[in-house]
Design an enzyme around this catalytic site. Structure first.
Site, PDB file in Angstrom:
ATOM      1  N   LYS A 181       0.861  -1.174   0.000  1.00  0.00           N
ATOM      2  CA  LYS A 181       0.000   0.000   0.000  1.00  0.00           C
ATOM      3  C   LYS A 181       0.902   1.229   0.000  1.00  0.00           C
ATOM      4  O   LYS A 181       1.919   1.244   0.710  1.00  0.00           O
ATOM      5  CB  LYS A 181      -0.897  -0.043   1.246  1.00  0.00           C
ATOM      6  CG  LYS A 181      -1.904   1.086   1.347  1.00  0.00           C
ATOM      7  CD  LYS A 181      -2.824   0.891   2.560  1.00  0.00           C
ATOM      8  CE  LYS A 181      -3.859   1.996   2.681  1.00  0.00           C
ATOM      9  NZ  LYS A 181      -4.788   1.780   3.811  1.00  0.00           N
TER      10      LYS A 181
ATOM     11  N   SER B 236      -9.694   2.035   2.901  1.00  0.00           N
ATOM     12  CA  SER B 236      -8.818   2.817   2.043  1.00  0.00           C
ATOM     13  C   SER B 236      -7.820   1.956   1.268  1.00  0.00           C
ATOM     14  O   SER B 236      -7.191   2.453   0.339  1.00  0.00           O
ATOM     15  CB  SER B 236      -8.049   3.820   2.898  1.00  0.00           C
ATOM     16  OG  SER B 236      -7.217   3.149   3.837  1.00  0.00           O
TER      17      SER B 236
ATOM     18  N   SER C 159      -9.997  -0.473   7.054  1.00  0.00           N
ATOM     19  CA  SER C 159      -9.449  -0.422   5.689  1.00  0.00           C
ATOM     20  C   SER C 159      -8.757  -1.677   5.175  1.00  0.00           C
ATOM     21  O   SER C 159      -8.361  -1.715   4.022  1.00  0.00           O
ATOM     22  CB  SER C 159      -8.494   0.758   5.565  1.00  0.00           C
ATOM     23  OG  SER C 159      -9.232   1.940   5.501  1.00  0.00           O
TER      24      SER C 159
HETATM   25  N1  GLN Z   1     -13.352   4.452   6.614  1.00  0.00           N
HETATM   26  C1  GLN Z   1     -12.574   4.805   7.752  1.00  0.00           C
HETATM   27  C2  GLN Z   1     -12.094   6.230   7.633  1.00  0.00           C
HETATM   28  O1  GLN Z   1     -12.314   6.814   6.634  1.00  0.00           O
HETATM   29  C3  GLN Z   1     -11.427   3.875   7.939  1.00  0.00           C
HETATM   30  C4  GLN Z   1     -10.258   4.130   7.078  1.00  0.00           C
HETATM   31  C5  GLN Z   1      -9.080   3.283   7.431  1.00  0.00           C
HETATM   32  O2  GLN Z   1      -9.208   2.238   8.071  1.00  0.00           O
HETATM   33  N2  GLN Z   1      -7.895   3.732   7.021  1.00  0.00           N
HETATM   34  O3  GLN Z   1     -11.513   6.764   8.512  1.00  0.00           O
END
Ligand code: GLN
Length: 483
Positions: free
Chosen positions: A76, A151, A175
């Site tokens: 990532k 994400s 995410s």
């Molecule tokens: N959807 C959550 C956020 O926007 C989690 C994102 C994540 O786990 N990086 O914060």
């Protein structure tokens, strides 16, 4: 060749059926042919990949072995990679070449992995649809009109489309698990502190945790083995021995106590997903598990608490991007304030700016007690709920997401609608617990995930349950048409 799992690749390499170099060339060609449909990569690292593959082949020829020696993966794009662009999905870091490798990257490289590239992601890991990336949205290989989740959407789409067997990802509020659910993968968020955050660009430091995304629990075990462990460079890394995850996969589930929280099945959950979760419960019962209804009474407060704490930490973490030291700098600043304002205004996208403002507001004098402190108290209540539940059960099971992957753009005008989709995943981050999502079936041709949560440092238990489930189901073997 591209259909092989990490475990199959390890066997094939050990049996000299093919070399890592051959496999790497096949996958690089596949990426250049198919990724234009998905946009799952921000950067490809062909030269590095071929170099690492050749080196892994030499190490094997010299008698070395290891499940990750010669295994192609991707990172990532928030894991720092020395000399390679590490963008975090943001225009702010489009020109940033990391000066060092993240601990996860160097550990996996030492184990012999081959880095094919850096995967697309929501900007600074903020999002659940991978639509906030400065490099454009990622498409879901199961239906190109739908989001892959976020994400870590790039890692998920690439693995689901068989462009590579596994990838690293991070989970601050879901995410890893949510994109796994949306793309028919297995994803594991480890216990907070299990995997080093050093060199992982911070979103919300008390919630962020790196982990594996792969097709099977067995592959998650292999990749986690290479990622986990104490790191003196990360002050929140925990000095606990790392068990042999692969060795623990075959434990019997006889007598395993599974807790199913009654709050998980309220309004908001797609009834077709509820049915698939019931099926997965029956499957685990057949393997000897015992089901018990439990309660997590503070779950309803988790989303508001998370969306105060995460932006608060983000507003502080992202203050380092000021146009001075690294990242985007505006043209011809008039003075220092103009430099800060325009560099940050131009470098950050709308969702990131929204969160910085919310976070700075929640932390400001006069509001700190009402928002941040309150949210921290809720966080403790959420944790206490889990501690009470784990006195009675060994794991907790439920849906990973209330709905399957939505259409691209469907939630763009309403950020709160997207926040609400995190309802089942964020509690594990607030409590620091490990969680896993695995394939449980399909709704309208889109994958659905079932989530398992376990007590601290029981990643092995999650992988064991998921592996036994996968030996008896075939959802995880389904391939998206066209890939
Ligand atoms: N959807 C959550 C956020 O926007 C989690 C994102 C994540 O786990 N990086 O914060």
């Amino acid at each position: 060749m591209h259909q092989m799992t990490l475990a199959e690749i390890a066997r094939g390499l050990a049996d000299k059926k093919f070399s890592s170099e051959e496999l790497t060339k096949v996958l690089l060609a596949r990426i250049s042919q198919l990724d234009p449909q998905l946009n799952s990569f921000i950067s490809l690292t062909e030269e590095l990949a071929l170099e690492q593959a050749k080196a892994a082949d030499v190490r094997r020829a010299n008698g070395e072995s290891g499940a990750l020696l010669g295994a192609p993966i991707a990172h990532k794009d928030l894991f720092c990679t020395q000399g390679i662009r590490t963008s975090c999905g943001s225009k702010m870091l489009d020109n940033f070449k990391a000066p060092y490798d993240a601990t996860v990257v160097s550990k996996l490289a030492a184990a012999g992995t081959v880095t094919l590239g850096k995967t697309n992601m929501d900007e600074f890991a903020m999002g659940s649809a991978n639509e906030s990336s400065w490099y454009g949205a990622v498409k879901n290989p199961w239906n190109l009109e739908h989001v892959p989740g976020g994400s870590s959407g790039g890692s998920a789409a690439a693995v689901a489309a068989r462009l590579l067997p596994a990838a690293t990802a991070t989970d601050t509020g879901g995410s890893i698990r949510q994109p796994a659910a949306f793309t028919n993968l297995t994803g594991l968020k480890p216990t907070y502190g299990r995997v080093s955050r050093w060199g992982m660009i911070a979103y919300a430091s008390s919630l962020d945790q790196g982990g594996p995304l792969a097709r099977t629990a067995e592959d998650c075990a292999i990749l986690l083995q290479g990622m986990a462990g104490f790191d003196p460079n990360d002050s929140t890394s925990i000095d606990e021995p790392v068990p042999d995850y692969a060795a623990g996969l075959n434990g019997s589930l006889q007598g395993l106590r599974i807790g199913v929280p009654k709050e998980y099945f309220g309004a908001g959950l797609d009834p077709r997903i509820a049915d698939l979760i019931q099926n997965s419960i029956k499957e685990l019962q057949k393997l000897g598990a015992v089901i018990k209804e439990i309660s997590l009474p503070n779950m309803q407060h988790a989303i508001p608490a998370y969306y105060v704490i995460a932006p608060a930490e983000a507003s502080s973490n992202l203050s380092r991007f000021d146009g001075v030291r690294f990242g985007h700098r505006c043209e011809d600043p008039k003075n220092l304030e103009d430099l800060y304002k325009r560099s940050r205004g131009e470098g950050f996208g709308a969702e990131v700016q929204r969160r910085i403002m919310v976070g700075a507001y929640a932390l400001s004098a006069g509001y700190y007690d009402a928002y941040y402190l309150k949210a921290q108290k809720i966080r403790r209540l959420v944790k206490n709920d889990f501690m009470a539940a784990f006195n009675e059960v060994d794991i907790i099971l439920g849906p990973t997401t209330p709905n399957p992957a939505w259409k691209l753009g469907a939630k763009n005008s309403d950020p709160v609608a997207a926040y609400l989709e995190d309802v089942y995943t964020i509690t594990a981050n607030l409590a620091g617990l490990p969680g896993l999502s695995m394939p449980a079936g399909f709704v309208d041709g889109l994958p659905v995930g079932v989530q398992l949560l376990a007590p601290y440092f029981q990643e092995g238990r999650l992988l064991n349950v998921a592996h036994q489930y996968q030996l008896n189901t075939d959802w995880h073997t389904r391939t998206p048409t066209g890939f």
